[in-house]
Write a protein that holds these residues in place. Sequence first.
Motif, PDB file in Angstrom:
ATOM      1  N   VAL A 171       0.871  -1.172   0.000  1.00 27.45           N
ATOM      2  CA  VAL A 171       0.000   0.000   0.000  1.00 27.45           C
ATOM      3  C   VAL A 171       0.905   1.217   0.000  1.00 27.45           C
ATOM      4  N   LEU A 172       0.814   2.028  -1.055  1.00 26.41           N
ATOM      5  CA  LEU A 172       1.656   3.215  -1.165  1.00 26.41           C
ATOM      6  C   LEU A 172       0.844   4.503  -1.261  1.00 26.41           C
ATOM      7  N   SER A 173      -0.463   4.398  -1.339  1.00 23.73           N
ATOM      8  CA  SER A 173      -1.319   5.569  -1.461  1.00 23.73           C
ATOM      9  C   SER A 173      -1.285   6.371  -0.156  1.00 23.73           C
ATOM     10  N   LYS A 174      -0.992   7.682  -0.270  1.00 30.27           N
ATOM     11  CA  LYS A 174      -0.930   8.524   0.934  1.00 30.27           C
ATOM     12  C   LYS A 174      -2.252   8.525   1.687  1.00 30.27           C
ATOM     13  N   ARG A 175      -3.357   8.553   0.940  1.00 35.81           N
ATOM     14  CA  ARG A 175      -4.672   8.551   1.581  1.00 35.81           C
ATOM     15  C   ARG A 175      -4.880   7.292   2.425  1.00 35.81           C
ATOM     16  N   ARG A 176      -4.510   6.154   1.888  1.00 37.05           N
ATOM     17  CA  ARG A 176      -4.685   4.894   2.617  1.00 37.05           C
ATOM     18  C   ARG A 176      -3.706   4.763   3.774  1.00 37.05           C
ATOM     19  N   LEU A 177      -2.484   5.231   3.582  1.00 33.70           N
ATOM     20  CA  LEU A 177      -1.504   5.185   4.666  1.00 33.70           C
ATOM     21  C   LEU A 177      -1.940   6.075   5.836  1.00 33.70           C
ATOM     22  N   ILE A 178      -2.477   7.271   5.520  1.00 35.69           N
ATOM     23  CA  ILE A 178      -2.963   8.171   6.571  1.00 35.69           C
ATOM     24  C   ILE A 178      -4.071   7.498   7.366  1.00 35.69           C
ATOM     25  N   ARG A 179      -4.983   6.807   6.681  1.00 37.88           N
ATOM     26  CA  ARG A 179      -6.066   6.114   7.382  1.00 37.88           C
ATOM     27  C   ARG A 179      -5.527   5.031   8.306  1.00 37.88           C
ATOM     28  N   LEU A 180      -4.528   4.283   7.847  1.00 37.09           N
ATOM     29  CA  LEU A 180      -3.930   3.248   8.687  1.00 37.09           C
ATOM     30  C   LEU A 180      -3.318   3.840   9.951  1.00 37.09           C
ATOM     31  N   VAL A 181      -2.632   4.984   9.805  1.00 34.85           N
ATOM     32  CA  VAL A 181      -1.984   5.632  10.946  1.00 34.85           C
ATOM     33  C   VAL A 181      -3.026   6.252  11.873  1.00 34.85           C
ATOM     34  N   GLU A 182      -3.982   7.003  11.309  1.00 32.18           N
ATOM     35  CA  GLU A 182      -4.977   7.693  12.136  1.00 32.18           C
ATOM     36  C   GLU A 182      -5.940   6.741  12.836  1.00 32.18           C
ATOM     37  N   ASP A 183      -6.259   5.591  12.207  1.00 32.09           N
ATOM     38  CA  ASP A 183      -7.151   4.604  12.831  1.00 32.09           C
ATOM     39  C   ASP A 183      -6.395   3.651  13.762  1.00 32.09           C
ATOM     40  N   HIS A 184      -5.101   3.908  13.967  1.00 31.89           N
ATOM     41  CA  HIS A 184      -4.238   3.142  14.880  1.00 31.89           C
ATOM     42  C   HIS A 184      -4.144   1.655  14.512  1.00 31.89           C
ATOM     43  N   HIS A 185      -4.182   1.348  13.201  1.00 27.59           N
ATOM     44  CA  HIS A 185      -3.926  -0.015  12.752  1.00 27.59           C
ATOM     45  C   HIS A 185      -2.423  -0.298  12.777  1.00 27.59           C
ATOM     46  N   VAL A 186      -1.644   0.764  12.684  1.00 29.05           N
ATOM     47  CA  VAL A 186      -0.183   0.685  12.784  1.00 29.05           C
ATOM     48  C   VAL A 186       0.253   1.683  13.849  1.00 29.05           C
ATOM     49  N   SER A 187       1.463   1.531  14.348  1.00 18.87           N
ATOM     50  CA  SER A 187       1.920   2.376  15.456  1.00 18.87           C
ATOM     51  C   SER A 187       2.334   3.782  15.026  1.00 18.87           C
ATOM     52  N   GLY A 188       2.528   4.000  13.745  1.00 20.55           N
ATOM     53  CA  GLY A 188       2.919   5.322  13.265  1.00 20.55           C
ATOM     54  C   GLY A 188       3.545   5.205  11.885  1.00 20.55           C
ATOM     55  N   TRP A 189       4.044   6.334  11.386  1.00 23.14           N
ATOM     56  CA  TRP A 189       4.651   6.362  10.054  1.00 23.14           C
ATOM     57  C   TRP A 189       5.914   5.520   9.973  1.00 23.14           C
ATOM     58  N   ASP A 190       6.519   5.244  11.124  1.00 26.21           N
ATOM     59  CA  ASP A 190       7.746   4.444  11.121  1.00 26.21           C
ATOM     60  C   ASP A 190       7.484   2.980  11.454  1.00 26.21           C
ATOM     61  N   ASP A 191       6.220   2.534  11.364  1.00 28.16           N
ATOM     62  CA  ASP A 191       5.899   1.129  11.605  1.00 28.16           C
ATOM     63  C   ASP A 191       6.584   0.271  10.537  1.00 28.16           C
ATOM     64  N   PRO A 192       7.298  -0.790  10.927  1.00 29.07           N
ATOM     65  CA  PRO A 192       8.033  -1.612   9.950  1.00 29.07           C
ATOM     66  C   PRO A 192       7.147  -2.295   8.910  1.00 29.07           C
ATOM     67  N   ARG A 193       5.849  -2.364   9.151  1.00 26.27           N
ATOM     68  CA  ARG A 193       4.949  -2.991   8.173  1.00 26.27           C
ATOM     69  C   ARG A 193       4.626  -2.059   7.013  1.00 26.27           C
ATOM     70  N   LEU A 194       4.872  -0.764   7.188  1.00 32.39           N
ATOM     71  CA  LEU A 194       4.608   0.211   6.131  1.00 32.39           C
ATOM     72  C   LEU A 194       5.832   0.357   5.224  1.00 32.39           C
ATOM     73  N   PHE A 195       5.575   0.629   3.945  1.00 28.53           N
ATOM     74  CA  PHE A 195       6.679   0.861   3.016  1.00 28.53           C
ATOM     75  C   PHE A 195       6.955   2.351   2.896  1.00 28.53           C
ATOM     76  N   THR A 196       7.140   3.007   4.057  1.00 30.73           N
ATOM     77  CA  THR A 196       7.638   4.380   4.081  1.00 30.73           C
ATOM     78  C   THR A 196       9.148   4.290   4.292  1.00 30.73           C
ATOM     79  N   ILE A 197       9.855   5.382   4.053  1.00 31.63           N
ATOM     80  CA  ILE A 197      11.312   5.365   4.268  1.00 31.63           C
ATOM     81  C   ILE A 197      11.623   4.992   5.714  1.00 31.63           C
ATOM     82  N   ASN A 198      10.922   5.628   6.670  1.00 31.91           N
ATOM     83  CA  ASN A 198      11.171   5.310   8.082  1.00 31.91           C
ATOM     84  C   ASN A 198      10.788   3.872   8.425  1.00 31.91           C
TER      85      ASN A 198
END
Length: 153
Positions: free
Chosen positions: A11-38
């Motif tokens: 999942v690389l869509s900013k809209r979907r990533l924001i929802r994952l972070v804001e709905d607390h499905h992940v711990s934050g932008w630096d969650d290892p399950r996300l494909f963000t740089i962090n």
Amino acid sequence: EFSRLNLEYTVLSKRRLIRLVEDHHVSGWDDPRLFTINGVRRRGIPAKAINNFCEKIGVSRSNNYISPKVLNHCARELLDPTSIRGMCVLDPLKITLENYPEGKVEEIECLNVPQNSDLGVHRDPFSRIVYIERSDFRLVDSKSFYGLAPGKE
């Protein structure tokens, strides 16, 4: 104008990533399950490996999808010559070697990094009792199974 970097199965869509972070499905932008740089950095992938990945895939004007395996390959390529090896058994099965003397323990010398003997060695004990991974043993043997089975060497 250049195409975006699309990774398969992510999942690389900013809209979907924001929802994952804001709905607390992940711990934050630096969650290892996300494909963000962090997130990728928290997985243990060095910045140099990310740069090598970008160099390897190059710049394109047409849309294409890159396998995440390419990123993992770049990380392994960078870490392989320097990473110290270890061994463990996660789901142990106790094996007793009947043709090995009881009470005898040998120390086997293993390189920390197989490609570089300068990075030292560690010693692993070998005795009559050995623990193997449970998935490496079957009571019923088959041609497609290459692990340990009764009557099989």
